[in-house]
Design a protein around this motif. Structure first.
Motif, PDB file in Angstrom:
ATOM      1  N   ALA A 161       0.835  -1.207   0.000  1.00 46.63           N
ATOM      2  CA  ALA A 161       0.000   0.000   0.000  1.00 46.63           C
ATOM      3  C   ALA A 161       0.869   1.255   0.000  1.00 46.63           C
ATOM      4  O   ALA A 161       0.571   2.229  -0.715  1.00 46.63           O
ATOM      5  N   ARG A 162       1.959   1.234   0.770  1.00 43.30           N
ATOM      6  CA  ARG A 162       2.831   2.417   0.820  1.00 43.30           C
ATOM      7  C   ARG A 162       3.564   2.604  -0.508  1.00 43.30           C
ATOM      8  O   ARG A 162       3.807   3.742  -0.940  1.00 43.30           O
ATOM      9  N   ALA A 163       3.921   1.487  -1.140  1.00 38.38           N
ATOM     10  CA  ALA A 163       4.603   1.590  -2.437  1.00 38.38           C
ATOM     11  C   ALA A 163       3.663   2.190  -3.481  1.00 38.38           C
ATOM     12  O   ALA A 163       4.057   3.035  -4.284  1.00 38.38           O
ATOM     13  N   ILE A 164       2.401   1.763  -3.463  1.00 42.57           N
ATOM     14  CA  ILE A 164       1.418   2.299  -4.418  1.00 42.57           C
ATOM     15  C   ILE A 164       1.195   3.790  -4.146  1.00 42.57           C
ATOM     16  O   ILE A 164       1.148   4.617  -5.066  1.00 42.57           O
ATOM     17  N   ASP A 165       1.091   4.125  -2.850  1.00 41.13           N
ATOM     18  CA  ASP A 165       0.873   5.532  -2.479  1.00 41.13           C
ATOM     19  C   ASP A 165       2.032   6.398  -2.976  1.00 41.13           C
ATOM     20  O   ASP A 165       1.831   7.473  -3.551  1.00 41.13           O
ATOM     21  N   ALA A 166       3.273   5.890  -2.764  1.00 38.26           N
ATOM     22  CA  ALA A 166       4.446   6.647  -3.220  1.00 38.26           C
ATOM     23  C   ALA A 166       4.447   6.754  -4.742  1.00 38.26           C
ATOM     24  O   ALA A 166       4.738   7.819  -5.300  1.00 38.26           O
ATOM     25  N   TYR A 167       4.098   5.650  -5.413  1.00 37.67           N
ATOM     26  CA  TYR A 167       4.073   5.646  -6.883  1.00 37.67           C
ATOM     27  C   TYR A 167       3.099   6.704  -7.406  1.00 37.67           C
ATOM     28  O   TYR A 167       3.394   7.451  -8.339  1.00 37.67           O
ATOM     29  N   GLY A 182       4.446   9.958  -7.475  1.00 35.88           N
ATOM     30  CA  GLY A 182       5.616  10.119  -8.332  1.00 35.88           C
ATOM     31  C   GLY A 182       6.920   9.887  -7.596  1.00 35.88           C
ATOM     32  O   GLY A 182       7.983  10.322  -8.041  1.00 35.88           O
ATOM     33  N   ALA A 183       6.853   9.198  -6.457  1.00 34.06           N
ATOM     34  CA  ALA A 183       8.067   8.926  -5.674  1.00 34.06           C
ATOM     35  C   ALA A 183       8.322   7.420  -5.634  1.00 34.06           C
ATOM     36  O   ALA A 183       7.580   6.630  -6.224  1.00 34.06           O
ATOM     37  N   ARG A 184       9.383   7.050  -4.958  1.00 32.30           N
ATOM     38  CA  ARG A 184       9.719   5.636  -4.823  1.00 32.30           C
ATOM     39  C   ARG A 184       9.724   5.300  -3.339  1.00 32.30           C
ATOM     40  O   ARG A 184      10.371   5.993  -2.549  1.00 32.30           O
ATOM     41  N   TYR A 185       9.006   4.252  -2.970  1.00 28.73           N
ATOM     42  CA  TYR A 185       8.919   3.875  -1.555  1.00 28.73           C
ATOM     43  C   TYR A 185      10.169   3.115  -1.129  1.00 28.73           C
ATOM     44  O   TYR A 185      10.576   2.155  -1.781  1.00 28.73           O
ATOM     45  N   GLU A 186      10.773   3.566  -0.045  1.00 25.90           N
ATOM     46  CA  GLU A 186      11.904   2.849   0.548  1.00 25.90           C
ATOM     47  C   GLU A 186      11.448   2.375   1.924  1.00 25.90           C
ATOM     48  O   GLU A 186      11.091   3.193   2.773  1.00 25.90           O
ATOM     49  N   ALA A 187      11.470   1.079   2.134  1.00 29.18           N
ATOM     50  CA  ALA A 187      11.065   0.551   3.442  1.00 29.18           C
ATOM     51  C   ALA A 187      12.045   1.040   4.510  1.00 29.18           C
ATOM     52  O   ALA A 187      13.262   1.036   4.280  1.00 29.18           O
ATOM     53  N   PRO A 188      11.540   1.496   5.659  1.00 32.03           N
ATOM     54  CA  PRO A 188      12.440   1.966   6.711  1.00 32.03           C
ATOM     55  C   PRO A 188      13.241   0.791   7.283  1.00 32.03           C
ATOM     56  O   PRO A 188      12.802  -0.361   7.187  1.00 32.03           O
ATOM     57  N   PRO A 189      14.415   1.071   7.863  1.00 30.40           N
ATOM     58  CA  PRO A 189      15.199  -0.029   8.430  1.00 30.40           C
ATOM     59  C   PRO A 189      14.453  -0.713   9.577  1.00 30.40           C
ATOM     60  O   PRO A 189      13.703  -0.060  10.304  1.00 30.40           O
ATOM     61  N   LYS A 190      14.655  -1.993   9.712  1.00 29.58           N
ATOM     62  CA  LYS A 190      13.985  -2.735  10.788  1.00 29.58           C
ATOM     63  C   LYS A 190      14.673  -2.459  12.115  1.00 29.58           C
ATOM     64  O   LYS A 190      15.901  -2.329  12.168  1.00 29.58           O
ATOM     65  N   HIS A 191      13.900  -2.367  13.182  1.00 24.53           N
ATOM     66  CA  HIS A 191      14.513  -2.211  14.494  1.00 24.53           C
ATOM     67  C   HIS A 191      14.902  -3.585  15.035  1.00 24.53           C
ATOM     68  O   HIS A 191      14.388  -4.610  14.573  1.00 24.53           O
ATOM     69  N   PRO A 192      15.824  -3.622  16.002  1.00 24.97           N
ATOM     70  CA  PRO A 192      16.261  -4.927  16.508  1.00 24.97           C
ATOM     71  C   PRO A 192      15.102  -5.662  17.185  1.00 24.97           C
ATOM     72  O   PRO A 192      14.158  -5.024  17.673  1.00 24.97           O
ATOM     73  N   PRO A 193      15.159  -6.987  17.228  1.00 26.98           N
ATOM     74  CA  PRO A 193      14.082  -7.751  17.868  1.00 26.98           C
ATOM     75  C   PRO A 193      13.954  -7.385  19.348  1.00 26.98           C
ATOM     76  O   PRO A 193      14.943  -7.071  20.011  1.00 26.98           O
ATOM     77  N   ILE A 194      12.724  -7.393  19.831  1.00 23.76           N
ATOM     78  CA  ILE A 194      12.450  -7.096  21.241  1.00 23.76           C
ATOM     79  C   ILE A 194      12.111  -8.415  21.935  1.00 23.76           C
ATOM     80  O   ILE A 194      11.190  -9.120  21.514  1.00 23.76           O
ATOM     81  N   SER A 195      12.867  -8.730  22.976  1.00 23.27           N
ATOM     82  CA  SER A 195      12.632 -10.002  23.668  1.00 23.27           C
ATOM     83  C   SER A 195      11.474  -9.861  24.653  1.00 23.27           C
ATOM     84  O   SER A 195      11.076  -8.749  25.025  1.00 23.27           O
ATOM     85  N   PHE A 196      10.968 -10.997  25.087  1.00 18.64           N
ATOM     86  CA  PHE A 196       9.867 -11.020  26.061  1.00 18.64           C
ATOM     87  C   PHE A 196      10.278 -10.281  27.336  1.00 18.64           C
ATOM     88  O   PHE A 196       9.490  -9.558  27.937  1.00 18.64           O
TER      89      PHE A 196
END
Ligand code: SF4
Ligand code: SF4
Length: 169
Positions: A19-25, A28-42
């Protein structure tokens, strides 16, 4: 069961990217997925903040009735499915509970509106870490400044804003 839930969350996540890629398209822009944050433990979750909520069991066909192609696992009703979704601990992802906003003694946390998260006013923040402690799902990350602060000093020369941090949303 667990594999099914993981497949579902992966599918929802991919849908959001799509959905974000379509919205950016369309913009007239290109969607870049933000970097993933480190896993959060229990252990990193602040569990007492969450309400206890019993898992909904799915009904299954009795053994004697499993002589056809009828579904064995009966699934959840819409209400049960919504209740299950509400049991998500949102590990590492802000779910806009407002705890940090309410707890900040300096009013340094600014609401950006529903679905848009928060901003930290670095001019007001003293780096006290209360928001970090209050966040149930570990969505706030505090990072020590790599450089000595050039900001204001306290009565014994301690930096008054010794941390930088960001709120992941
Ligand atoms: S670290 Fe900053 S934003 Fe967080 S509670 Fe303290 S003053 Fe507020
Ligand atoms: S950052 Fe944490 S404490 Fe603040 S609103 Fe999001 S989930 Fe709640």
């Amino acid at each position: 069961m667990v594999g099914g839930a993981r497949t579902m969350t992966t599918a929802i996540g991919m849908g959001k990217h799509g959905a974000r890629a379509i919205d950016a398209y369309l913009d007239g822009a290109r969607y870049e997925a933000p970097p993933k944050h480190p896993p959060i433990s229990f252990q990193m979750l602040d569990l007492p903040v969450y309400l206890e909520s019993i898992r909904h069991a799915q009904q299954e066909l009795p053994l004697a009735a499993r002589a056809s192609f009828a579904e064995v696992v009966q699934g959840l009703s819409q209400d049960e499915g919504q209740a299950e979704a509400g049991r998500c601990l949102s590990c590492g992802n802000c779910f806009e509970c407002d705890n940090c906003f309410a707890a900040c003694p300096e009013q340094a946390i600014v609401r950006l509106g529903r679905g848009r998260g928060y901003r930290v006013d670095r001019d007001l923040c003293t780096g006290c870490g209360i928001c970090f402690e209050q966040c149930p799902c570990h969505a706030i990350e505090m990072k020590a400044e790599s450089q000595p602060t050039s900001g204001p000093l306290g009565t014994i020369g301690e930096p008054l804003a010794p941390h930088s941090f960001r709120v992941r949303v």
